[in-house]
Write a protein that holds these residues in place. Sequence first.
Motif, PDB file in Angstrom:
ATOM      1  N   ASP A  16       0.827  -1.202   0.000  1.00 54.69           N
ATOM      2  CA  ASP A  16       0.000   0.000   0.000  1.00 54.69           C
ATOM      3  C   ASP A  16       0.862   1.253   0.000  1.00 54.69           C
ATOM      4  O   ASP A  16       1.898   1.322   0.661  1.00 54.69           O
ATOM      5  CB  ASP A  16      -0.899   0.035   1.243  1.00 54.69           C
ATOM      6  CG  ASP A  16      -1.959  -1.045   1.226  1.00 54.69           C
ATOM      7  OD1 ASP A  16      -2.265  -1.572   0.142  1.00 54.69           O
ATOM      8  OD2 ASP A  16      -2.492  -1.369   2.310  1.00 54.69           O
ATOM      9  N   TYR A  17       0.390   2.248  -0.753  1.00 56.42           N
ATOM     10  CA  TYR A  17       1.058   3.544  -0.826  1.00 56.42           C
ATOM     11  C   TYR A  17      -0.007   4.632  -0.696  1.00 56.42           C
ATOM     12  O   TYR A  17      -1.086   4.514  -1.272  1.00 56.42           O
ATOM     13  CB  TYR A  17       1.771   3.743  -2.174  1.00 56.42           C
ATOM     14  CG  TYR A  17       2.802   2.692  -2.493  1.00 56.42           C
ATOM     15  CD1 TYR A  17       4.128   2.869  -2.125  1.00 56.42           C
ATOM     16  CD2 TYR A  17       2.459   1.526  -3.179  1.00 56.42           C
ATOM     17  CE1 TYR A  17       5.094   1.911  -2.427  1.00 56.42           C
ATOM     18  CE2 TYR A  17       3.409   0.565  -3.480  1.00 56.42           C
ATOM     19  CZ  TYR A  17       4.717   0.762  -3.100  1.00 56.42           C
ATOM     20  OH  TYR A  17       5.655  -0.188  -3.413  1.00 56.42           O
ATOM     21  N   THR A  18       0.312   5.694   0.024  1.00 55.05           N
ATOM     22  CA  THR A  18      -0.556   6.865   0.040  1.00 55.05           C
ATOM     23  C   THR A  18       0.057   7.906  -0.885  1.00 55.05           C
ATOM     24  O   THR A  18       1.212   7.779  -1.300  1.00 55.05           O
ATOM     25  CB  THR A  18      -0.688   7.459   1.461  1.00 55.05           C
ATOM     26  OG1 THR A  18       0.586   7.950   1.881  1.00 55.05           O
ATOM     27  CG2 THR A  18      -1.203   6.422   2.445  1.00 55.05           C
ATOM     28  N   SER A  19      -0.705   8.947  -1.176  1.00 56.58           N
ATOM     29  CA  SER A  19      -0.177   9.977  -2.070  1.00 56.58           C
ATOM     30  C   SER A  19       1.063  10.644  -1.478  1.00 56.58           C
ATOM     31  O   SER A  19       1.918  11.130  -2.219  1.00 56.58           O
ATOM     32  CB  SER A  19      -1.246  11.016  -2.384  1.00 56.58           C
ATOM     33  OG  SER A  19      -1.682  11.639  -1.205  1.00 56.58           O
ATOM     34  N   LYS A  20       1.194  10.628  -0.143  1.00 61.85           N
ATOM     35  CA  LYS A  20       2.391  11.202   0.497  1.00 61.85           C
ATOM     36  C   LYS A  20       3.648  10.388   0.180  1.00 61.85           C
ATOM     37  O   LYS A  20       4.750  10.913   0.221  1.00 61.85           O
ATOM     38  CB  LYS A  20       2.212  11.253   2.016  1.00 61.85           C
ATOM     39  CG  LYS A  20       1.133  12.186   2.486  1.00 61.85           C
ATOM     40  CD  LYS A  20       1.031  12.120   4.000  1.00 61.85           C
ATOM     41  CE  LYS A  20      -0.416  12.280   4.401  1.00 61.85           C
ATOM     42  NZ  LYS A  20      -0.636  11.988   5.802  1.00 61.85           N
ATOM     43  N   ASP A  21       3.456   9.099  -0.114  1.00 64.70           N
ATOM     44  CA  ASP A  21       4.588   8.213  -0.404  1.00 64.70           C
ATOM     45  C   ASP A  21       5.126   8.396  -1.825  1.00 64.70           C
ATOM     46  O   ASP A  21       6.200   7.877  -2.145  1.00 64.70           O
ATOM     47  CB  ASP A  21       4.170   6.742  -0.245  1.00 64.70           C
ATOM     48  CG  ASP A  21       3.727   6.399   1.158  1.00 64.70           C
ATOM     49  OD1 ASP A  21       4.294   6.964   2.113  1.00 64.70           O
ATOM     50  OD2 ASP A  21       2.803   5.574   1.301  1.00 64.70           O
ATOM     51  N   LEU A  22       4.377   9.108  -2.668  1.00 66.41           N
ATOM     52  CA  LEU A  22       4.706   9.162  -4.085  1.00 66.41           C
ATOM     53  C   LEU A  22       5.278  10.513  -4.490  1.00 66.41           C
ATOM     54  O   LEU A  22       4.842  11.552  -4.002  1.00 66.41           O
ATOM     55  CB  LEU A  22       3.439   8.900  -4.907  1.00 66.41           C
ATOM     56  CG  LEU A  22       2.690   7.601  -4.578  1.00 66.41           C
ATOM     57  CD1 LEU A  22       1.373   7.570  -5.303  1.00 66.41           C
ATOM     58  CD2 LEU A  22       3.534   6.379  -4.902  1.00 66.41           C
ATOM     59  N   ASP A  23       6.221  10.471  -5.429  1.00 63.97           N
ATOM     60  CA  ASP A  23       6.731  11.729  -5.968  1.00 63.97           C
ATOM     61  C   ASP A  23       5.863  12.143  -7.161  1.00 63.97           C
ATOM     62  O   ASP A  23       4.941  11.424  -7.559  1.00 63.97           O
ATOM     63  CB  ASP A  23       8.213  11.627  -6.330  1.00 63.97           C
ATOM     64  CG  ASP A  23       8.518  10.632  -7.446  1.00 63.97           C
ATOM     65  OD1 ASP A  23       7.628  10.366  -8.291  1.00 63.97           O
ATOM     66  OD2 ASP A  23       9.662  10.143  -7.500  1.00 63.97           O
ATOM     67  N   GLY A  24       6.153  13.272  -7.729  1.00 58.47           N
ATOM     68  CA  GLY A  24       5.360  13.806  -8.822  1.00 58.47           C
ATOM     69  C   GLY A  24       5.294  12.886 -10.023  1.00 58.47           C
ATOM     70  O   GLY A  24       4.229  12.714 -10.633  1.00 58.47           O
ATOM     71  N   ARG A  25       6.404  12.302 -10.388  1.00 56.06           N
ATOM     72  CA  ARG A  25       6.433  11.400 -11.542  1.00 56.06           C
ATOM     73  C   ARG A  25       5.577  10.165 -11.288  1.00 56.06           C
ATOM     74  O   ARG A  25       4.846   9.701 -12.161  1.00 56.06           O
ATOM     75  CB  ARG A  25       7.884  11.006 -11.854  1.00 56.06           C
ATOM     76  CG  ARG A  25       8.058  10.053 -13.002  1.00 56.06           C
ATOM     77  CD  ARG A  25       7.769  10.711 -14.314  1.00 56.06           C
ATOM     78  NE  ARG A  25       7.956   9.749 -15.416  1.00 56.06           N
ATOM     79  CZ  ARG A  25       7.540   9.953 -16.623  1.00 56.06           C
ATOM     80  NH1 ARG A  25       6.937  11.083 -16.932  1.00 56.06           N
ATOM     81  NH2 ARG A  25       7.724   9.068 -17.552  1.00 56.06           N
ATOM     82  N   GLN A  26       5.663   9.611 -10.082  1.00 50.33           N
ATOM     83  CA  GLN A  26       4.874   8.431  -9.748  1.00 50.33           C
ATOM     84  C   GLN A  26       3.375   8.741  -9.786  1.00 50.33           C
ATOM     85  O   GLN A  26       2.577   7.937 -10.280  1.00 50.33           O
ATOM     86  CB  GLN A  26       5.292   7.903  -8.376  1.00 50.33           C
ATOM     87  CG  GLN A  26       6.702   7.335  -8.387  1.00 50.33           C
ATOM     88  CD  GLN A  26       7.289   7.157  -7.001  1.00 50.33           C
ATOM     89  OE1 GLN A  26       6.910   7.846  -6.051  1.00 50.33           O
ATOM     90  NE2 GLN A  26       8.241   6.241  -6.890  1.00 50.33           N
ATOM     91  N   LYS A  27       2.996   9.913  -9.287  1.00 53.69           N
ATOM     92  CA  LYS A  27       1.588  10.327  -9.348  1.00 53.69           C
ATOM     93  C   LYS A  27       1.142  10.466 -10.800  1.00 53.69           C
ATOM     94  O   LYS A  27       0.039  10.062 -11.166  1.00 53.69           O
ATOM     95  CB  LYS A  27       1.391  11.639  -8.590  1.00 53.69           C
ATOM     96  CG  LYS A  27       1.532  11.482  -7.095  1.00 53.69           C
ATOM     97  CD  LYS A  27       1.412  12.834  -6.395  1.00 53.69           C
ATOM     98  CE  LYS A  27       1.688  12.678  -4.902  1.00 53.69           C
ATOM     99  NZ  LYS A  27       1.673  13.975  -4.210  1.00 53.69           N
TER     100      LYS A  27
END
Length: 75
Positions: A16-27
């Motif tokens: 599981d990942y939250t949006s806080k775990d992701l960088d801009g490219r991943q989003k």
Amino acid sequence: ALVMSEENIITLDGKDYTSKDLDGRQKYLIVQLQKCAKQLGELQASVDSIQRSRDSFQNELIESLRSTSEEEKAS
């Protein structure tokens, strides 16, 4: 498989990942994957519709040819 819950938790490969775990490219990549999934669904619906139409036209042709053949035999 990528799964996104209502709480904006993304599950990928069992993690599981939250949006806080992701960088801009991943989003960005997630958005692109979601767009692809939506487009694939729309395209599949179009394919299903076209196949049904084709089947209908084919069945109508078959019936028409059978009727013509039966009329010729009766003559």
